[in-house]
Design a protein around this motif. Structure first.
Motif, PDB file in Angstrom:
ATOM      1  N   ALA A 147       0.837  -1.202   0.000  1.00  0.00           N
ATOM      2  CA  ALA A 147       0.000   0.000   0.000  1.00  0.00           C
ATOM      3  C   ALA A 147       0.871   1.251   0.000  1.00  0.00           C
ATOM      4  O   ALA A 147       1.887   1.318   0.702  1.00  0.00           O
ATOM      5  N   VAL A 148       0.466   2.246  -0.778  1.00  0.00           N
ATOM      6  CA  VAL A 148       1.293   3.442  -0.916  1.00  0.00           C
ATOM      7  C   VAL A 148       1.282   4.310   0.337  1.00  0.00           C
ATOM      8  O   VAL A 148       2.088   5.237   0.457  1.00  0.00           O
ATOM      9  N   ASN A 149       0.392   4.008   1.275  1.00  0.00           N
ATOM     10  CA  ASN A 149       0.385   4.759   2.534  1.00  0.00           C
ATOM     11  C   ASN A 149       1.059   3.982   3.665  1.00  0.00           C
ATOM     12  O   ASN A 149       0.840   4.256   4.839  1.00  0.00           O
ATOM     13  N   SER A 150       1.905   3.018   3.294  1.00  0.00           N
ATOM     14  CA  SER A 150       2.569   2.183   4.296  1.00  0.00           C
ATOM     15  C   SER A 150       3.764   2.882   4.932  1.00  0.00           C
ATOM     16  O   SER A 150       4.394   3.754   4.329  1.00  0.00           O
ATOM     17  N   ARG A 151       4.082   2.449   6.147  1.00  0.00           N
ATOM     18  CA  ARG A 151       5.331   2.804   6.795  1.00  0.00           C
ATOM     19  C   ARG A 151       6.319   1.659   6.604  1.00  0.00           C
ATOM     20  O   ARG A 151       5.923   0.521   6.362  1.00  0.00           O
ATOM     21  N   VAL A 152       7.607   1.959   6.727  1.00  0.00           N
ATOM     22  CA  VAL A 152       8.655   0.955   6.550  1.00  0.00           C
ATOM     23  C   VAL A 152       9.360   0.776   7.891  1.00  0.00           C
ATOM     24  O   VAL A 152       9.728   1.765   8.540  1.00  0.00           O
ATOM     25  N   THR A 153       9.536  -0.475   8.320  1.00  0.00           N
ATOM     26  CA  THR A 153      10.142  -0.722   9.628  1.00  0.00           C
ATOM     27  C   THR A 153      11.284  -1.722   9.527  1.00  0.00           C
ATOM     28  O   THR A 153      11.328  -2.556   8.621  1.00  0.00           O
TER      29      THR A 153
ATOM     30  N   GLY B 171      -2.725 -19.437  -0.556  1.00  0.00           N
ATOM     31  CA  GLY B 171      -4.168 -19.583  -0.420  1.00  0.00           C
ATOM     32  C   GLY B 171      -4.658 -19.672   1.008  1.00  0.00           C
ATOM     33  O   GLY B 171      -5.822 -19.399   1.280  1.00  0.00           O
ATOM     34  N   GLN B 172      -3.785 -20.073   1.936  1.00  0.00           N
ATOM     35  CA  GLN B 172      -4.160 -20.204   3.346  1.00  0.00           C
ATOM     36  C   GLN B 172      -3.694 -18.965   4.107  1.00  0.00           C
ATOM     37  O   GLN B 172      -2.502 -18.726   4.284  1.00  0.00           O
ATOM     38  N   LEU B 173      -4.649 -18.175   4.576  1.00  0.00           N
ATOM     39  CA  LEU B 173      -4.329 -16.953   5.318  1.00  0.00           C
ATOM     40  C   LEU B 173      -4.266 -17.191   6.816  1.00  0.00           C
ATOM     41  O   LEU B 173      -3.750 -16.352   7.558  1.00  0.00           O
ATOM     42  N   GLY B 174      -4.804 -18.308   7.282  1.00  0.00           N
ATOM     43  CA  GLY B 174      -4.785 -18.607   8.705  1.00  0.00           C
ATOM     44  C   GLY B 174      -3.368 -18.697   9.237  1.00  0.00           C
ATOM     45  O   GLY B 174      -2.493 -19.302   8.619  1.00  0.00           O
ATOM     46  N   GLY B 175      -3.135 -18.068  10.389  1.00  0.00           N
ATOM     47  CA  GLY B 175      -1.821 -18.102  11.010  1.00  0.00           C
ATOM     48  C   GLY B 175      -0.885 -17.006  10.556  1.00  0.00           C
ATOM     49  O   GLY B 175       0.217 -16.875  11.093  1.00  0.00           O
ATOM     50  N   LEU B 176      -1.295 -16.195   9.576  1.00  0.00           N
ATOM     51  CA  LEU B 176      -0.430 -15.137   9.067  1.00  0.00           C
ATOM     52  C   LEU B 176      -0.698 -13.817   9.783  1.00  0.00           C
ATOM     53  O   LEU B 176      -1.800 -13.563  10.274  1.00  0.00           O
ATOM     54  N   THR B 177       0.324 -12.975   9.831  1.00  0.00           N
ATOM     55  CA  THR B 177       0.186 -11.574  10.228  1.00  0.00           C
ATOM     56  C   THR B 177       0.583 -10.750   9.019  1.00  0.00           C
ATOM     57  O   THR B 177       1.722 -10.830   8.560  1.00  0.00           O
ATOM     58  N   LEU B 178      -0.360  -9.987   8.486  1.00  0.00           N
ATOM     59  CA  LEU B 178      -0.139  -9.308   7.214  1.00  0.00           C
ATOM     60  C   LEU B 178      -0.082  -7.799   7.380  1.00  0.00           C
ATOM     61  O   LEU B 178      -0.909  -7.196   8.065  1.00  0.00           O
ATOM     62  N   ALA B 179       0.905  -7.209   6.717  1.00  0.00           N
ATOM     63  CA  ALA B 179       1.009  -5.762   6.623  1.00  0.00           C
ATOM     64  C   ALA B 179      -0.008  -5.262   5.599  1.00  0.00           C
ATOM     65  O   ALA B 179      -0.565  -6.047   4.821  1.00  0.00           O
ATOM     66  N   PRO B 180      -0.274  -3.972   5.573  1.00  0.00           N
ATOM     67  CA  PRO B 180      -1.188  -3.436   4.560  1.00  0.00           C
ATOM     68  C   PRO B 180      -0.704  -3.781   3.160  1.00  0.00           C
ATOM     69  O   PRO B 180       0.495  -3.849   2.892  1.00  0.00           O
ATOM     70  N   GLY B 181      -1.643  -4.009   2.256  1.00  0.00           N
ATOM     71  CA  GLY B 181      -1.258  -4.331   0.888  1.00  0.00           C
ATOM     72  C   GLY B 181      -2.375  -5.008   0.132  1.00  0.00           C
ATOM     73  O   GLY B 181      -3.504  -5.140   0.610  1.00  0.00           O
ATOM     74  N   VAL B 182      -2.036  -5.451  -1.077  1.00  0.00           N
ATOM     75  CA  VAL B 182      -2.970  -6.161  -1.945  1.00  0.00           C
ATOM     76  C   VAL B 182      -2.568  -7.627  -1.962  1.00  0.00           C
ATOM     77  O   VAL B 182      -1.398  -7.962  -2.181  1.00  0.00           O
ATOM     78  N   TYR B 183      -3.539  -8.514  -1.741  1.00  0.00           N
ATOM     79  CA  TYR B 183      -3.279  -9.948  -1.691  1.00  0.00           C
ATOM     80  C   TYR B 183      -4.231 -10.653  -2.657  1.00  0.00           C
ATOM     81  O   TYR B 183      -5.446 -10.478  -2.579  1.00  0.00           O
TER      82      TYR B 183
ATOM     83  N   THR C 183      -4.235 -12.218  11.288  1.00  0.00           N
ATOM     84  CA  THR C 183      -3.991 -10.946  11.964  1.00  0.00           C
ATOM     85  C   THR C 183      -3.569  -9.901  10.941  1.00  0.00           C
ATOM     86  O   THR C 183      -2.695 -10.150  10.112  1.00  0.00           O
ATOM     87  N   LEU C 184      -4.194  -8.733  11.011  1.00  0.00           N
ATOM     88  CA  LEU C 184      -3.854  -7.621  10.130  1.00  0.00           C
ATOM     89  C   LEU C 184      -3.203  -6.532  10.971  1.00  0.00           C
ATOM     90  O   LEU C 184      -3.813  -6.010  11.903  1.00  0.00           O
ATOM     91  N   ASP C 185      -1.952  -6.206  10.641  1.00  0.00           N
ATOM     92  CA  ASP C 185      -1.139  -5.281  11.424  1.00  0.00           C
ATOM     93  C   ASP C 185      -1.105  -3.916  10.747  1.00  0.00           C
ATOM     94  O   ASP C 185      -0.495  -3.751   9.690  1.00  0.00           O
ATOM     95  N   GLY C 186      -1.754  -2.928  11.380  1.00  0.00           N
ATOM     96  CA  GLY C 186      -1.793  -1.591  10.814  1.00  0.00           C
ATOM     97  C   GLY C 186      -0.521  -0.799  10.992  1.00  0.00           C
ATOM     98  O   GLY C 186      -0.384   0.292  10.431  1.00  0.00           O
ATOM     99  N   GLN C 187       0.420  -1.305  11.802  1.00  0.00           N
ATOM    100  CA  GLN C 187       1.716  -0.654  12.003  1.00  0.00           C
ATOM    101  C   GLN C 187       1.560   0.803  12.445  1.00  0.00           C
ATOM    102  O   GLN C 187       2.344   1.672  12.090  1.00  0.00           O
ATOM    103  N   GLY C 188       0.511   1.069  13.221  1.00  0.00           N
ATOM    104  CA  GLY C 188       0.294   2.410  13.743  1.00  0.00           C
ATOM    105  C   GLY C 188      -0.409   3.354  12.790  1.00  0.00           C
ATOM    106  O   GLY C 188      -0.606   4.529  13.119  1.00  0.00           O
ATOM    107  N   ASP C 189      -0.817   2.862  11.627  1.00  0.00           N
ATOM    108  CA  ASP C 189      -1.444   3.714  10.611  1.00  0.00           C
ATOM    109  C   ASP C 189      -2.932   3.376  10.514  1.00  0.00           C
ATOM    110  O   ASP C 189      -3.308   2.307  10.026  1.00  0.00           O
TER     111      ASP C 189
ATOM    112  N   TRP D 288      -6.142  -3.047   3.346  1.00  0.00           N
ATOM    113  CA  TRP D 288      -5.923  -4.416   2.879  1.00  0.00           C
ATOM    114  C   TRP D 288      -6.976  -4.738   1.826  1.00  0.00           C
ATOM    115  O   TRP D 288      -8.173  -4.508   2.038  1.00  0.00           O
ATOM    116  N   ILE D 289      -6.535  -5.282   0.703  1.00  0.00           N
ATOM    117  CA  ILE D 289      -7.444  -5.723  -0.349  1.00  0.00           C
ATOM    118  C   ILE D 289      -7.134  -7.185  -0.643  1.00  0.00           C
ATOM    119  O   ILE D 289      -5.991  -7.539  -0.956  1.00  0.00           O
TER     120      ILE D 289
END
Length: 406
Positions: A67-73, A274-286, A301-307, A312-313
């Motif tokens: 995502a273009v509004n992401s932070r980098v860590t 194809g299996q999203l269970g167990g993942l922690t995902l940063a913002p983005g397109v999947y 888990t969806l991690d907004g990283q403070g934003d 998420w799409i």
């Protein structure tokens, strides 16, 4: 006179040999003082710091669809000197050679450095992040060499407009919406472009009643919008006006469905095959490479990283399945992630926690039917989002839908 052996010289030689052996065994440090030359091991206080993980991840091939509004860590292996983590030592360029303006912060508790761009990153662009050797740990030891990684941004971070569909918690295309159970609550509107008789098991906030029974009586805290005829109860709905609103909502939901497509939002990745269970995902397109997404092995888990604007799409050409037999699953939001910014574009049907229970998050726009739980289940299924089926029905069994605030 008989000469005695030179024990003093022998003892000195043995002592020197012992010290040399101990020094080598201690990684080059003096065995008593704990200091000295040599190369320290990775766990030693004298070892140089390293970058252990990043977001977006430092992988080969590089991550795409960020995502273009992401932070980098970046997370370090050791406690770092905060004064050395700044815009001179944490660099971002999009594309390479074009510096990105932003701010850099460091969290000692998590050993995490964060680069926050001052504006959205350019779309569909390969960006390069660098941690330079100016970054030092708290003892003044620097990285051995710069840490560099790259990623590619998505096509857009423009918020998805739902238009007239934004107030709807459930929509059933031309086929209607059905409820079974007494615990279903829609905190929002409900609609179909079909006749009012295609909505069953509901009553709404103005007193209209849509074919309820002693066992199937759900509540819509907003309005129900359908084509004629007028429903039972107050009989306020089921007219040309409610039909026009439902028609516009369907049109706007269809537009959003198209705007969420891989053609409009390319570059989606499939980190779990194809299996999203167990993942922690940063913002983005999947995008589901095999056509379908599952959340069955564990929670997502969806991690907004403070934003709070992170998006998420999720794109499937076929189905979305959440939960398995006797095992409901959840979508968990952390670090500022918001339900209003999660979108599921489902090419065919969506099945959400057929066994009952669990919490789903986001706006689900499916081409075919969407179903929550199964008849006879009492455990509540919760959707913090919307269920918008474009060409088929939406079915709910003891389901609570909370439409997110804009």
């Amino acid at each position: 006179m008989k000469k005695l052996p030179n024990y003093s010289r022998c003892s000195t030689w043995l002592a020197s040999l012992l010290i040399a052996v101990l020094t080598a065994a201690c990684g080059g440090q003096d065995p008593v003082l704990g200091v000295g030359g040599g190369t320290a091991g990775p766990g030693s206080p004298n070892s140089p710091p390293m970058v252990t993980s990043t977001v977006p991840a430092a992988t080969t091939p590089i991550v795409t669809g960020v995502a273009v509004n992401s932070r980098v860590t970046a997370v370090f292996s050791k406690d770092m000197a905060p004064a050395t983590i700044n815009t001179s030592t944490f660099l971002l360029a999009c594309p390479a050679g074009t510096p990105v303006t932003g701010t850099v912060t460091y969290s000692p508790a998590s050993r995490t450095a964060t680069f926050s761009p001052a504006a959205n990153l350019p779309v569909i662009t390969t960006c390069t992040a660098t941690i330079t050797t100016g970054a030092q740990d708290t003892t003044g030891i620097a990285l051995v060499s710069p840490f560099v990684w790259s990623f590619t941004t998505s096509s857009s971070a423009t918020p998805i407009s739902l238009g007239a569909a934004s107030t709807f918690g459930a929509f059933g295309g031309v086929a209607g919406v059905t409820n079974q159970g007494l615990l279903t609550v829609i905190n929002g509107d409900l609609g179909t472009t079909g006749a009012s008789t295609l909505v069953t098991g509901f009553r709404d906030s103005v007193g209209d009643v849509y074919t309820t029974t002693p066992l199937n009586n759900g509540l819509v805290n907003g309005r129900v919008y359908t084509a004629p005829p007028a429903p039972g109860g107050a009989g306020v709905g089921g007219n040309a006006s409610t039909f026009a609103i439902a028609t516009q909502a369907l049109a706007d939901a269809t537009t959003a469905f198209n705007n969420l497509s891989p053609a409009s939002r390319p570059g989606g990745t499939d980190p779990g095959a194809g299996q999203l269970g167990g993942l922690t995902l940063a913002p983005g397109v999947y995008q589901a490479a095999g056509g379908s997404f599952l959340i069955t092995g564990s929670d997502l888990t969806l991690d907004g990283q403070g934003d709070t604007n992170a998006m998420w799409i999720f794109q499937t050409a076929s189905t979305l399945t959440v939960g398995g037999p006797g095992a409901p699953r959840n979508v968990i939001l952390i670090n500022g992630a918001q339900a209003r910014n999660v979108f599921w574009r489902v090419g065919s049907s969506a099945t959400i926690n057929a066994a009952g229970g669990g919490t789903m998050v986001g706006t689900i726009i499916s081409s075919a039917a969407t179903a929550f739980s199964t008849a006879g289940n009492v455990a509540l299924v919760t959707l913090n989002g919307r269920a918008l089926a474009l060409n088929a029905s939406t079915t709910m069994v003891n389901t609570v839908v909370n439409v997110p605030a804009p």
